[in-house]
Design a protein around this motif. Sequence first.
Motif, mmCIF file in Angstrom:
data_model
loop_
_atom_site.group_PDB
_atom_site.id
_atom_site.type_symbol
_atom_site.label_atom_id
_atom_site.label_comp_id
_atom_site.label_asym_id
_atom_site.label_seq_id
_atom_site.Cartn_x
_atom_site.Cartn_y
_atom_site.Cartn_z
ATOM 1 N N SER A 84 0.915 -1.160 -0.034
ATOM 2 C CA SER A 84 0.092 0.184 0.192
ATOM 3 C C SER A 84 1.025 1.345 0.039
ATOM 4 O O SER A 84 0.389 2.228 -0.713
ATOM 5 C CB SER A 84 -0.996 -0.093 1.191
ATOM 6 N N THR A 85 1.980 1.245 0.794
ATOM 7 C CA THR A 85 2.905 2.621 0.928
ATOM 8 C C THR A 85 3.370 2.733 -0.345
ATOM 9 O O THR A 85 3.457 3.820 -0.789
ATOM 10 C CB THR A 85 3.846 2.334 1.876
ATOM 11 N N VAL A 86 4.230 1.744 -1.194
ATOM 12 C CA VAL A 86 4.797 1.963 -2.455
ATOM 13 C C VAL A 86 3.820 2.518 -3.456
ATOM 14 O O VAL A 86 3.891 2.945 -4.268
ATOM 15 C CB VAL A 86 5.561 0.899 -2.756
ATOM 16 N N SER A 87 2.511 1.655 -3.398
ATOM 17 C CA SER A 87 1.541 2.113 -4.518
ATOM 18 C C SER A 87 1.010 3.452 -4.149
ATOM 19 O O SER A 87 0.967 4.355 -5.107
ATOM 20 C CB SER A 87 0.336 1.250 -4.279
ATOM 21 N N ALA A 88 1.092 4.265 -2.887
ATOM 22 C CA ALA A 88 0.687 5.518 -2.785
ATOM 23 C C ALA A 88 1.731 6.563 -2.916
ATOM 24 O O ALA A 88 1.392 7.566 -3.682
ATOM 25 C CB ALA A 88 0.453 5.643 -1.040
ATOM 26 N N GLN A 89 2.932 5.967 -2.832
ATOM 27 C CA GLN A 89 4.151 6.885 -3.381
ATOM 28 C C GLN A 89 4.129 6.850 -4.913
ATOM 29 O O GLN A 89 4.409 7.859 -5.401
ATOM 30 C CB GLN A 89 5.513 6.083 -3.102
ATOM 31 N N ALA A 90 3.699 5.905 -5.536
ATOM 32 C CA ALA A 90 3.717 5.864 -7.101
ATOM 33 C C ALA A 90 2.333 6.745 -7.435
ATOM 34 O O ALA A 90 2.686 7.608 -8.528
ATOM 35 C CB ALA A 90 3.541 4.514 -7.713
ATOM 36 N N SER A 91 1.345 6.707 -6.970
ATOM 37 C CA SER A 91 0.299 7.552 -7.312
ATOM 38 C C SER A 91 0.757 9.031 -6.995
ATOM 39 O O SER A 91 0.150 9.863 -7.562
ATOM 40 C CB SER A 91 -0.956 7.141 -6.546
ATOM 41 N N ALA A 92 1.412 9.258 -5.748
ATOM 42 C CA ALA A 92 1.659 10.590 -5.574
ATOM 43 C C ALA A 92 2.460 11.448 -6.802
ATOM 44 O O ALA A 92 2.690 12.399 -6.739
ATOM 45 C CB ALA A 92 2.421 10.918 -4.204
ATOM 46 N N LEU A 93 3.206 10.867 -7.645
ATOM 47 C CA LEU A 93 4.032 11.092 -8.623
ATOM 48 C C LEU A 93 3.202 11.428 -9.602
ATOM 49 O O LEU A 93 3.888 12.198 -10.695
ATOM 50 C CB LEU A 93 5.166 10.126 -8.762
ATOM 51 N N GLY A 95 1.483 13.438 -12.446
ATOM 52 C CA GLY A 95 1.506 14.820 -12.779
ATOM 53 C C GLY A 95 2.916 15.629 -12.464
ATOM 54 O O GLY A 95 3.176 16.673 -12.520
ATOM 55 N N LYS A 96 3.986 14.846 -11.884
ATOM 56 C CA LYS A 96 5.111 15.675 -11.246
ATOM 57 C C LYS A 96 6.311 15.252 -12.287
ATOM 58 O O LYS A 96 6.201 13.985 -13.055
ATOM 59 C CB LYS A 96 5.404 14.818 -9.893
ATOM 60 N N ALA A 97 7.202 15.892 -12.292
ATOM 61 C CA ALA A 97 8.415 15.803 -13.316
ATOM 62 C C ALA A 97 9.312 15.098 -12.203
ATOM 63 O O ALA A 97 9.678 15.288 -11.196
ATOM 64 C CB ALA A 97 9.122 17.063 -13.674
ATOM 65 N N VAL A 98 9.813 13.834 -12.907
ATOM 66 C CA VAL A 98 10.770 13.030 -12.014
ATOM 67 C C VAL A 98 12.075 12.821 -12.947
ATOM 68 O O VAL A 98 12.240 12.884 -14.187
ATOM 69 C CB VAL A 98 10.282 11.738 -11.810
ATOM 70 N N SER A 99 13.112 12.186 -12.461
ATOM 71 C CA SER A 99 14.395 11.919 -13.117
ATOM 72 C C SER A 99 14.377 10.303 -12.576
ATOM 73 O O SER A 99 14.006 10.017 -11.663
ATOM 74 C CB SER A 99 15.743 12.704 -12.321
ATOM 75 N N TYR A 100 14.942 9.570 -13.549
ATOM 76 C CA TYR A 100 14.820 8.040 -13.486
ATOM 77 C C TYR A 100 15.954 7.491 -14.393
ATOM 78 O O TYR A 100 16.571 7.984 -15.197
ATOM 79 C CB TYR A 100 13.511 7.544 -14.008
ATOM 80 N N LYS A 101 16.358 6.321 -13.991
ATOM 81 C CA LYS A 101 17.375 5.682 -14.600
ATOM 82 C C LYS A 101 16.645 4.659 -15.530
ATOM 83 O O LYS A 101 15.811 4.076 -15.178
ATOM 84 C CB LYS A 101 18.423 4.940 -13.517
ATOM 85 N N THR A 102 17.348 4.645 -16.801
ATOM 86 C CA THR A 102 16.988 3.327 -17.823
ATOM 87 C C THR A 102 17.352 2.031 -17.169
ATOM 88 O O THR A 102 18.500 1.924 -16.555
ATOM 89 C CB THR A 102 17.494 3.971 -19.052
ATOM 90 N N LYS A 103 16.836 0.986 -17.544
ATOM 91 C CA LYS A 103 17.022 -0.274 -17.391
ATOM 92 C C LYS A 103 18.378 -0.780 -17.997
ATOM 93 O O LYS A 103 19.161 -1.628 -17.633
ATOM 94 C CB LYS A 103 16.104 -1.350 -17.692
ATOM 95 N N VAL A 113 5.297 12.132 -14.976
ATOM 96 C CA VAL A 113 4.674 11.000 -14.802
ATOM 97 C C VAL A 113 3.351 11.172 -15.258
ATOM 98 O O VAL A 113 2.456 12.057 -14.836
ATOM 99 C CB VAL A 113 4.557 10.316 -13.229
ATOM 100 N N SER A 114 2.627 10.311 -16.174
ATOM 101 C CA SER A 114 1.267 10.751 -16.428
ATOM 102 C C SER A 114 0.223 9.310 -15.804
ATOM 103 O O SER A 114 -0.964 9.695 -15.835
ATOM 104 C CB SER A 114 1.185 10.406 -17.908
ATOM 105 N N ALA A 115 0.804 8.501 -15.407
ATOM 106 C CA ALA A 115 -0.054 7.424 -14.616
ATOM 107 C C ALA A 115 0.704 6.383 -13.939
ATOM 108 O O ALA A 115 2.009 6.580 -14.036
ATOM 109 C CB ALA A 115 -0.686 6.601 -16.003
#
Length: 142
Positions: A84-93, A95-103, A113-115
Amino acid sequence: MTTPISGTSTQTTGTTATGAAKTTGNPLTGLDSQAFLKLLVAQLRYQDPSSPTDATAFMTQTATLTQVEKLTALADSQSSLLTSTVSAQASALVGKAVSYKTKVDGETLTGTVSAATFGASPTVRIGNADVPLSLVTGQRTV
């Protein structure tokens, strides 16, 4: 020959040079409360009548069973809470701009993040890519 208690299993993976079957897996990892109770009843049924087992030992075993059941329930609820916690963290993002690493090459990219998906391993959709939440390295201010 003994019959395994239901809930436990071993797998035969082949034969050794002597022709004996070898098995893999630990048969004790499949023991649950039902198997424990079956073992306890079998112990009562086949104990030596001239030297019965002390009642204190049975109380200790029953208390141990209760502790194991409660710890299992606690572990299950902790796992559910973490999901539940990690799902909430994902949903909170969303509409937000994020940085991420490619696999593939570990390159750091940015995007909005759009969804988000939920579950034990949530992902966020950035552009056309579904990015695991574990690869998101930070939130950027716009």
